[in-house]
Design a protein around this motif. Structure first.
Motif, short mmCIF file in Angstrom:
data_model
loop_
_atom_site.label_atom_id
_atom_site.label_comp_id
_atom_site.label_asym_id
_atom_site.label_seq_id
_atom_site.Cartn_x
_atom_site.Cartn_y
_atom_site.Cartn_z
N MET A 1 -0.44 6.59 9.76
CA MET A 1 0.25 5.63 8.93
C MET A 1 0.07 4.25 9.56
O MET A 1 0.45 4.04 10.70
N ARG A 2 -0.54 3.36 8.79
CA ARG A 2 -0.75 1.97 9.25
C ARG A 2 -0.05 1.04 8.27
O ARG A 2 -0.26 1.15 7.06
N ILE A 3 0.77 0.15 8.80
CA ILE A 3 1.56 -0.72 7.94
C ILE A 3 1.37 -2.18 8.30
O ILE A 3 1.03 -2.52 9.43
N ALA A 28 -5.60 -6.07 5.92
CA ALA A 28 -6.84 -5.47 5.44
C ALA A 28 -7.00 -4.01 5.89
O ALA A 28 -7.68 -3.23 5.23
N GLU A 29 -6.38 -3.64 6.99
CA GLU A 29 -6.53 -2.30 7.55
C GLU A 29 -5.36 -1.37 7.23
O GLU A 29 -5.41 -0.19 7.55
N CYS A 30 -4.30 -1.89 6.61
CA CYS A 30 -3.08 -1.10 6.44
C CYS A 30 -3.18 -0.11 5.27
O CYS A 30 -4.00 -0.27 4.38
N ASP A 31 -2.30 0.90 5.33
CA ASP A 31 -2.17 1.85 4.23
C ASP A 31 -1.20 1.31 3.17
O ASP A 31 -1.35 1.58 1.99
N PHE A 32 -0.18 0.58 3.64
CA PHE A 32 0.78 -0.04 2.73
C PHE A 32 1.47 -1.21 3.42
O PHE A 32 1.34 -1.40 4.63
N ILE A 33 2.21 -1.99 2.63
CA ILE A 33 2.87 -3.19 3.11
C ILE A 33 4.38 -3.00 3.00
O ILE A 33 4.86 -2.47 2.00
N ILE A 34 5.11 -3.43 4.03
CA ILE A 34 6.57 -3.46 3.96
C ILE A 34 6.97 -4.89 3.68
O ILE A 34 6.54 -5.81 4.37
N SER A 35 7.83 -5.07 2.66
CA SER A 35 8.27 -6.41 2.29
C SER A 35 9.73 -6.39 1.86
O SER A 35 10.26 -5.33 1.50
N ASP A 36 10.36 -7.56 1.89
CA ASP A 36 11.73 -7.67 1.42
C ASP A 36 11.80 -8.27 0.01
O ASP A 36 12.85 -8.64 -0.47
N ARG A 38 9.31 -8.40 -4.01
CA ARG A 38 8.13 -7.92 -4.76
C ARG A 38 6.99 -8.90 -4.54
O ARG A 38 7.17 -10.10 -4.70
N ILE A 39 5.86 -8.38 -4.15
CA ILE A 39 4.68 -9.21 -3.93
C ILE A 39 3.49 -8.60 -4.66
O ILE A 39 3.46 -7.40 -4.90
N LYS A 40 2.54 -9.43 -4.99
CA LYS A 40 1.30 -8.94 -5.58
C LYS A 40 0.37 -8.60 -4.43
O LYS A 40 0.07 -9.45 -3.59
N ALA A 41 -0.09 -7.38 -4.40
CA ALA A 41 -0.97 -6.93 -3.32
C ALA A 41 -1.85 -5.80 -3.84
O ALA A 41 -1.48 -5.09 -4.77
N SER A 42 -2.99 -5.64 -3.21
CA SER A 42 -3.89 -4.56 -3.59
C SER A 42 -3.47 -3.24 -2.96
O SER A 42 -3.99 -2.19 -3.31
N LYS A 43 -2.51 -3.30 -2.04
CA LYS A 43 -1.99 -2.11 -1.37
C LYS A 43 -0.60 -1.79 -1.91
O LYS A 43 0.09 -2.66 -2.43
N PRO A 44 -0.16 -0.53 -1.78
CA PRO A 44 1.21 -0.20 -2.18
C PRO A 44 2.22 -1.00 -1.35
O PRO A 44 1.97 -1.30 -0.18
N VAL A 45 3.37 -1.34 -1.96
CA VAL A 45 4.38 -2.13 -1.27
C VAL A 45 5.68 -1.34 -1.17
O VAL A 45 6.21 -0.87 -2.17
#
Length: 114
Positions: A1-3, A28-36, A38-45
């Motif tokens: 798991m890379r975040i 660029a290397e992560c599996d998903f993004i943690i955010s506080d 809603r953001i537009k991203a090519s990875k799951p958030v």
């Protein structure tokens, strides 16, 4: 798991960096993004907020890791079941085939009505 951590709240971002230091990596290397937020991203958030579907504030380190593991498992299932991409030509030919069948059925119905 890379975040990757992308939070507006500096305190939350630093706490997450401490908790998840072994899993943190570049976007660029992560599996998903943690955010506080809603953001537009090519990875799951994975969203952390008061009304988040993933985890709400406040949370414990154990609750965070359990939620992160559940989220990671959920995004892995679709990736494992994805078939190799159909080529654009395959998709176009399938659409054309369906349109031709629909057109033929529609003409047959209209002829019966007359």
């Amino acid at each position: 798991m890379r975040i990757n951590i992308d939070c507006e709240c500096v305190l939350l971002a630093e706490a997450l960096r401490l908790f998840c230091k072994d899993f943190s990596c570049a976007r660029a290397e992560c599996d998903f993004i943690i955010s506080d937020r809603r953001i537009k991203a090519s990875k799951p958030v994975f969203i952390i907020s008061k009304d988040s579907p993933h985890i709400s504030l406040p949370f414990t380190k154990d609750a965070l890791f359990e939620s992160l593991q559940d989220f990671y498992s959920a995004i892995q299932v679709p990736m494992a079941t994805i078939k190799p991409k159909e080529t654009k030509d395959d998709l176009e030919s399938a659409i054309n085939e369906l349109c031709d069948k629909f057109k033929a059925d529609l003409i047959a119905i209209l002829r019966q009505v007359r």
